[in-house]
Design a protein around this motif. Structure first.
Motif: not given
Length: 514
Positions: A12-31, A184-193
């Motif tokens: 969560s993140k506020r800037f003054g009275v503005t709530r920019a993020l409200d209990e956001v979840d982001l889960r990114v699996e390896r590779g 290129i991005i697919r190739g980077l994923r295939d290399q394990g990134l």
């Protein structure tokens, strides 16, 4: 279970009275390649700045490879293997490729900088990573957008990253360059990134990503598999409304010819251009980079001077000597680079909206601030510009709202011809629909609108007819309702079905080229 490569929980993140993020979840699996989508203002940028250590979250946790971080900054994040490829090209144009690649990590012999060694090593790395040959000693300013993007990726790879975050990397790329980048991005994923990919272009998300997190109004609303979730469904989650009517268009019977070009030519840029624009008509214009389409648009605003042919405005032969001259004659241009040429980012919304017609608010060289404020407030309400007030600096607005300001500043001048250069580039799907509605309204009110776009479905959806340029010449004209993207692309590349390259026919219609 193995810990994910990246896990943000309850951010969560506020800037003054503005709530920019409200209990956001982001889960990114390896590779994996994980997409992050949402409208402008949904919270994507704030979330990425929290991840980068630029903003500190008010609550929530961030873990990398299962290690929970507290009180971290950008240096700590980079040390843990998270690197960012930004939309803006951050490399100085005066640097050579070698200098840019090894900036802050220069190759030295004692106190002496080994410039030639840097250039040789840069060439080797680019050849090894991407099978690309850059000229020795080439300057960054001499590279195209895709090459600069690849240079940024290579810089990141030198740091042996675990996670790469791509923030709108394809905004300024043409289709061929986008395809190269995605490969290129697919190739980077295939290399394990592990990849986090942020984009407004849902077709890219669908073809590239393994999972997609959707943000709306600062919250996580869904995590979907793009292989089983259509782009229309993702768009519906983003905007929380039906976007099936993606291209709202009012049927208008075109009126008299407003602008007519006869045999117009400018050096090697374009030649023998014959076309007409009518009142109440939206005409699409497309072509590959170098086709001359962009130069033609600039000529109609006085930025490029034609050397041959004639321009007729309201039946009278004319010439646009400069942009000021074009504006006086009722021509408006919304350029592609809105932050550089379309708006003044440091000025307020009010100042931007009234800038093109400031003389309307002056009497005896004195500015009537009350009239100016009333006009800006009217346009803000009419265009649905999301802003805290008319005194807000335009740089604080989202891309879609900046585009509305760039278009809105012309509405008070009663222009007869609108030239729109890539009007929807870099803005989210909801803002695109609103821009399309504005274009349709301009036509309904009797303006002639010429839209230059590389987004072929967009042109088909919003135009009455579409003109295709190939190697400086008009290759074809189509009724928008009777053509598909494949035929447009075939003409743009000079490979029209059943026709020799460069010989796409110009079809005769009731609005024939003249």
């Amino acid at each position: 279970m193995t810990a994910p490569a990246l896990h943000l929980q309850g951010i969560s993140k506020r800037f003054g009275v503005t709530r920019a993020l409200d209990e956001v979840d982001l889960r990114v699996e390896r590779g994996s390649i994980h997409g992050l989508v949402g409208e402008n203002g949904a919270g994507k940028s704030t979330l990425i700045k929290v991840l980068a250590g630029i903003h500190r979250a008010d609550s929530g946790t961030l873990a990398i490879d299962g290690q929970v971080l507290r009180g971290f900054g950008p240096r700590q994040i980079e040390a843990l293997g998270v690197h960012f490829i930004h939309q803006e090209r951050l490399l100085p144009g005066s640097f050579t490729v070698g200098e840019a690649l090894f900036f802050c990590h220069e190759l030295r012999y004692g106190p002496f900088l080994r410039r030639r060694a840097q250039d040789r090593e840069a060439a080797r790395l680019l050849r090894e990573y991407f099978a690309l040959e850059f000229p020795p000693g080439a300057l960054v300013s001499e590279l195209d957008s895709a090459q600069r993007q690849i240079l940024q990726i290579t810089r990141a790879l030198l740091a042996k990253p675990k996670i790469l975050v791509f923030d709108e990397p394809s905004v300024s790329l043409v289709k061929r360059e986008v395809d190269q980048l995605l490969a290129i991005i697919r190739g980077l994923r295939d290399q394990g990134l592990t990849i986090v990919y942020i984009s407004h272009y849902l077709q890219e998300i669908e073809s590239l990503c393994d999972r997609v997190t959707v943000l709306r109004n600062g919250r996580t609303v869904a995590v979907v598999d793009p292989r089983s979730t259509s782009t229309a469904q993702v768009a519906r989650l983003m905007v929380n409304r039906d976007v099936g009517e993606m291209y709202p268009k009012t049927v208008v019977t075109p009126g008299e010819v407003v602008l007519q070009l006869k045999g117009l030519g400018a050096g090697l840029a374009y030649r023998d251009i014959n076309l007409s624009l009518r009142r109440g008509e939206v005409v699409g214009l497309t072509g590959l980079v170098g086709s001359g389409a962009k130069e033609l648009l600039k000529s109609l605003f006085g930025l490029v001077q034609p050397e041959r042919g004639s321009v007729h405005l309201h039946g009278q032969v004319t010439r646009f000597k400069s942009p000021r001259d074009a504006v006086r004659k009722g021509i408006a241009l919304v350029p592609e680079e809105r932050r550089i040429h379309g708006v003044a980012p440091l000025l307020s919304v009010l100042e931007n909206l009234t800038l093109a017609g400031l003389s309307r608010f002056t009497r005896a060289c004195l500015l009537n601030a009350a009239d100016e404020a009333r006009e800006s407030d009217r346009l803000i309400a009419e265009l649905g510009i999301k802003t805290a007030g008319h005194d807000t600096a335009v740089r604080h607005l989202s891309g879609g709202n900046q585009q509305k300001v760039a278009l809105g500043k012309w509405l008070g001048r009663d222009c007869t011809v609108y030239l729109l250069d890539e009007p929807s580039v870099g803005i989210d799907i909801g803002a695109k629909v609103e821009i399309y509605r504005l274009i349709s309204r301009l036509a309904r009110q009797g303006a002639a609108v010429l839209v230059l776009s590389s987004d072929l479905p967009e042109l088909i959806g919003i135009s009455d007819r579409i003109l295709v340029m190939h190697r400086g010449a008009l290759a074809a004209e189509f009724d928008a309702g009777q053509v598909d993207s494949d035929r447009l692309l075939a003409c743009a590349t000079g490979a029209h079905e059943g026709t020799a390259p460069g010989l796409c026919p110009v079809r005769e219609t009731q609005h024939a080229l003249v």
